[in-house]
Scaffold this active site. Structure first.
Site, short mmCIF file in Angstrom:
data_model
loop_
_atom_site.label_atom_id
_atom_site.label_comp_id
_atom_site.label_asym_id
_atom_site.label_seq_id
_atom_site.Cartn_x
_atom_site.Cartn_y
_atom_site.Cartn_z
N ASP A 141 24.02 36.91 4.48
CA ASP A 141 23.12 37.76 5.30
C ASP A 141 23.60 37.80 6.86
OD1 ASP A 141 22.30 35.23 6.62
OD2 ASP A 141 20.64 35.06 5.11
N ASP B 151 27.00 30.12 4.22
CA ASP B 151 25.89 29.89 4.68
C ASP B 151 25.33 28.45 5.54
OD1 ASP B 151 23.25 30.92 5.44
OD2 ASP B 151 22.59 31.24 3.26
N GLN C 116 10.99 26.27 10.93
CA GLN C 116 9.86 26.71 11.72
C GLN C 116 9.82 26.65 13.28
OE1 GLN C 116 6.46 24.88 9.65
NE2 GLN C 116 7.84 24.69 7.88
N LYS D 113 20.33 40.98 3.29
CA LYS D 113 19.52 40.16 2.48
C LYS D 113 18.12 40.48 2.64
CE LYS D 113 18.47 35.64 3.05
NZ LYS D 113 18.75 34.08 2.90
N ASP E 174 0.73 -1.27 0.07
CA ASP E 174 -0.12 -0.24 -0.07
C ASP E 174 0.82 1.31 0.12
OD1 ASP E 174 1.22 -0.13 2.42
OD2 ASP E 174 -0.84 0.00 3.53
N GLY E 175 2.13 1.20 0.07
CA GLY E 175 3.08 2.38 -0.05
C GLY E 175 3.54 2.93 1.24
C1 R5P Z 1 17.94 31.60 5.55
O1 R5P Z 1 18.16 32.54 6.64
C2 R5P Z 1 19.05 30.58 5.36
O2 R5P Z 1 20.19 30.66 6.16
C3 R5P Z 1 19.49 30.38 3.97
O3 R5P Z 1 20.19 31.67 3.77
C4 R5P Z 1 18.17 30.16 3.16
O4 R5P Z 1 17.64 29.13 3.67
C5 R5P Z 1 18.92 29.95 1.83
O5 R5P Z 1 17.72 29.60 0.76
P1 R5P Z 1 17.69 29.88 -0.59
O6 R5P Z 1 18.80 28.66 -1.09
O7 R5P Z 1 16.29 29.10 -0.92
O8 R5P Z 1 17.71 31.09 -1.01
#
Ligand code: R5P
Length: 281
Positions: free
Chosen positions: A159, A209, A90, A183, A33-34
């Site tokens: 950012d 990042d 989130q 950003k 059923d997956g």
């Molecule tokens: C957000 O503040 C994170 O640090 C990343 O800069 C963000 O999630 C990057 O998302 P994307 O590659 O979609 O620009």
């Protein structure tokens, strides 16, 4: 004993080599059923380390199944390693009526473990959502490893939230300056970046990042840096999520190379976080 989720098989093997722990046999299949079917073989250890990046709803369910299989087999102590913790961005309800999804996931994961480790979550506050002891592992310093000899390097956060990551990579590299852009996010796939006054002309720039998702942040930053005369722009991140055409966007923007870690196993995962996790275990 190390028990891997389907998303973290390479990292689990590296962690087994790093720690000397046995790598358990695990099979992943589906019922007709997956619904997902997992099976952990030859469980005869008192302590298990589950390594599973929850990159999708499917992998969240799989993690809960693995934890339950270990409880069923009578394992006394379970440590859960979330190299990448899904829903960690989130960490609050952004609009009325929304859930704190990171808390919902943390509560569910807590039911099957005695301890949690997670690598560079977007916000450290997520650790407070678990009902068991939870700690972060900082793997940012490892991102300096694949960088070769760079001319007059500038380690740049796209950012303000990534400044400390850029500083850590710069320190680990051993030379260079740090800076950051401002950003503004207009939508899930639209951002604009405001460069600083620092000259990048003729310099090697390393963008740092925590995560690359759609690649919008990085491709906008690369374009600005190339317009301003950077000699080469490298991209590094902890979690190379790289959904949809993210890799293509970075390539078209003129990136020199992309280096991520194996918290999310991708072709660009040049750096293993296994040594950092092993230290924290
Ligand atoms: C957000 O503040 C994170 O640090 C990343 O800069 C963000 O999630 C990057 O998302 P994307 O590659 O979609 O620009």
């Amino acid at each position: 004993m190390i028990v891997t989720g389907s998303t973290s098989q390479s990292l689990a093997a590296s962690l087994a080599a790093e720690t000397g722990e046995r790598l358990a046999s695990v099979s992943f299949d589906r019922f007709p059923d997956g619904e997902q079917q997992v099976q952990v073989g030859d469980v005869d250890d008192d302590h298990a380390i589950v390594v599973a990046s929850t990159v999708s709803d499917r992998s969240h369910i799989e993690l809960l199944q693995l934890q339950d299989a270990l409880a069923e087999a009578g394992v006394d102590e379970v440590t859960t390693v979330l190299p990448y913790m899904g829903y960690a961005r989130q960490e609050r309800a952004f609009e009325p009526g929304e859930p704190v999804s990171a808390r919902a996931m943390a509560r569910a994961i807590s039911t099957g473990t005695d301890r949690v480790l997670t690598v560079n979550p977007h916000e450290d506050v997520v650790c407070e959502f678990f009902d068991v002891p939870a700690e972060t592992v900082d793997a940012a310093g490892l991102l300096a490893e694949p960088l070769g000899t760079l001319d007059d390097p500038l380690f740049l956060a796209p950012d303000a939230g990534a400044i400390s990551l850029a500083e850590t990579v710069c320190d680990a590299y051993g030379e260079g300056d740090t800076d950051h852009f401002e950003k503004t996010r207009h939508s899930g796939t639209e951002v604009s970046v405001e460069p600083s006054d620092t000259s990048v002309d003729g310099r090697c720039v390393v963008l740092v990042d925590d995560i690359i998702t759609t690649g919008t942040t990085m491709s906008e930053s690369i374009a600005v840096l190339n317009e301003r005369g950077a000699s080469a722009v490298y991209v590094t991140c902890i979690h190379p999520m790289l959904v949809r055409n993210a890799h293509l966007k970075l390539a078209r923007a003129g990136v020199e190379a992309i280096y991520g870690t194996d918290t999310i196993e991708q072709p660009v995962s040049a750096v293993s976080v296994a040594p950092a996790i092993a230290d924290a275990l």
